[in-house]
Design a protein around this motif. Sequence first.
Motif, mmCIF file in Angstrom:
data_model
loop_
_atom_site.group_PDB
_atom_site.id
_atom_site.type_symbol
_atom_site.label_atom_id
_atom_site.label_comp_id
_atom_site.label_asym_id
_atom_site.label_seq_id
_atom_site.Cartn_x
_atom_site.Cartn_y
_atom_site.Cartn_z
ATOM 1 N N GLN A 144 53.512 -71.563 -3.945
ATOM 2 C CA GLN A 144 52.519 -71.158 -4.931
ATOM 3 C C GLN A 144 52.298 -69.645 -4.915
ATOM 4 O O GLN A 144 52.146 -69.020 -5.961
ATOM 5 N N TYR A 194 58.872 -72.950 -11.446
ATOM 6 C CA TYR A 194 59.446 -72.803 -10.109
ATOM 7 C C TYR A 194 60.932 -72.494 -10.215
ATOM 8 O O TYR A 194 61.652 -73.096 -11.025
ATOM 9 N N MET A 230 53.741 -76.271 -13.139
ATOM 10 C CA MET A 230 52.704 -76.878 -12.298
ATOM 11 C C MET A 230 52.058 -78.066 -13.008
ATOM 12 O O MET A 230 51.915 -78.058 -14.231
ATOM 13 N N GLN A 251 47.457 -79.178 -9.945
ATOM 14 C CA GLN A 251 47.733 -77.947 -9.201
ATOM 15 C C GLN A 251 47.149 -76.738 -9.914
ATOM 16 O O GLN A 251 46.602 -75.835 -9.275
ATOM 17 N N GLU A 310 44.326 -74.105 -8.403
ATOM 18 C CA GLU A 310 44.470 -72.650 -8.386
ATOM 19 C C GLU A 310 43.341 -71.989 -9.173
ATOM 20 O O GLU A 310 42.816 -70.945 -8.770
#
Length: 441
Positions: A104, A231, A238, A242, A246
Amino acid sequence: MNIKLSGISEQKLKKAPFFSGGARELVRAPHRFFLQLTRDYGDVVQYRATPESAFLLNHPDFVKHILVSNGRNYNKDTHLNKYMLQAVTGQGLLTSENPLWRKQRRLIQPFFHRRYLANFADLMVAATDETLARLDRYASQNEPFDMANEMMTLTLNIVSRALFGYDTDAQAEQIGEAVNTLIEIAKPKRKRFQETLKVLDAIVFDIIQRRRQRPHAEQHDLLDMLIQARYEDSGEGMSDQQIRDEVMSLLIAGHETTANTLGWLWYLLAQQPAVVSQIEAELEAVLNGRTVTVADFPQLLYCDKVIKEAMRLYPSAWSISRRALVDDEIGGYEIPKGAIVAVSPYTLHRHPTFWPEPEKFDPERFTPEQEAARHRYAYIPFGAGARKCIGDQFALMESIIILPTTLQRFRLQLVPDHPIDEHALVTLRARQGILMTATVR
């Protein structure tokens, strides 16, 4: 300094002096309790004021060892991180562990580069102007106000708009009340905590889902970036959960700490007329009455020193805790596997070896010469090492905008006889707020 990761039986290591008791002091004023322990016992002391004993370590060499050079041996499996913070932020950057944390961090780090953060300068100026409009009304009626609360509102507006654009303006008050309630209660098992968290979750998930349904062609705010980020290994984005984690991490860490820093800054400056005069002279020379811009930052050298000195005396994140994964040695002392180690920036920033007259407010501690001569890890308002606060530049940028913009408009005075008590919860707040009055320049 020897490091023994495979055990500590090869040589006789020192045992840290042990302090038993102090539960009442730890609850009442834990930051001052830590400071007294270091004064009485030195830079390494083991204490038990809760069911689990811990080591308080108070030297820059030890900070470097725990957070940097041997940081892989220490994780965040502590009461504060796992019980209190994770209840709100889930598996966000604030509390997650490897490999998720590293994954992350790599994904999010580019969004906090100085060059990109410059895009938020106008947003910060606009939010500050809204706060100063309220102060103007207080000034016209000679009415006192809580500057700590004003800074909380201001920094929450800034971080909310940086995250969500202006999508949340209609819900700003609801979000602010929810975030502050979670921080003040800080007890996840309480019914009110759970109910408040559900309200905040509903708002955040709703914004995420609406944004996914109408994605922007360009990245306009941090939420857009989180949604569009991919990613490297999989090309996937995400999950909503998630992103939510964040967002919560950035909401909690992104406004509370900066607001506290600014509240304490105004408290300090109200007692330092000579410092205020020097700031005013710099603002006159650099800005000459106009609005501060990013291009002005390198010239606001004294403002920068003042902000750094305020963070030295009142670091919002006043305590950092870790758990040892295997046996270790720090400064010749035995640190067994599973032990809790604590570093207190509040205490470290008052270490007399590195900070002469440590309780004195002196921005000249942060001249380039003094900073170069001082131990790199004697000053850690944002932590250190791989897990140093990702939003440090965002916070400094807010401060270097809010300080001059406010002083160009107002002279601020403390309300006489109003008690100012340091209240160390998750962050270092003023227990009864910081009551002030404002006079228009």
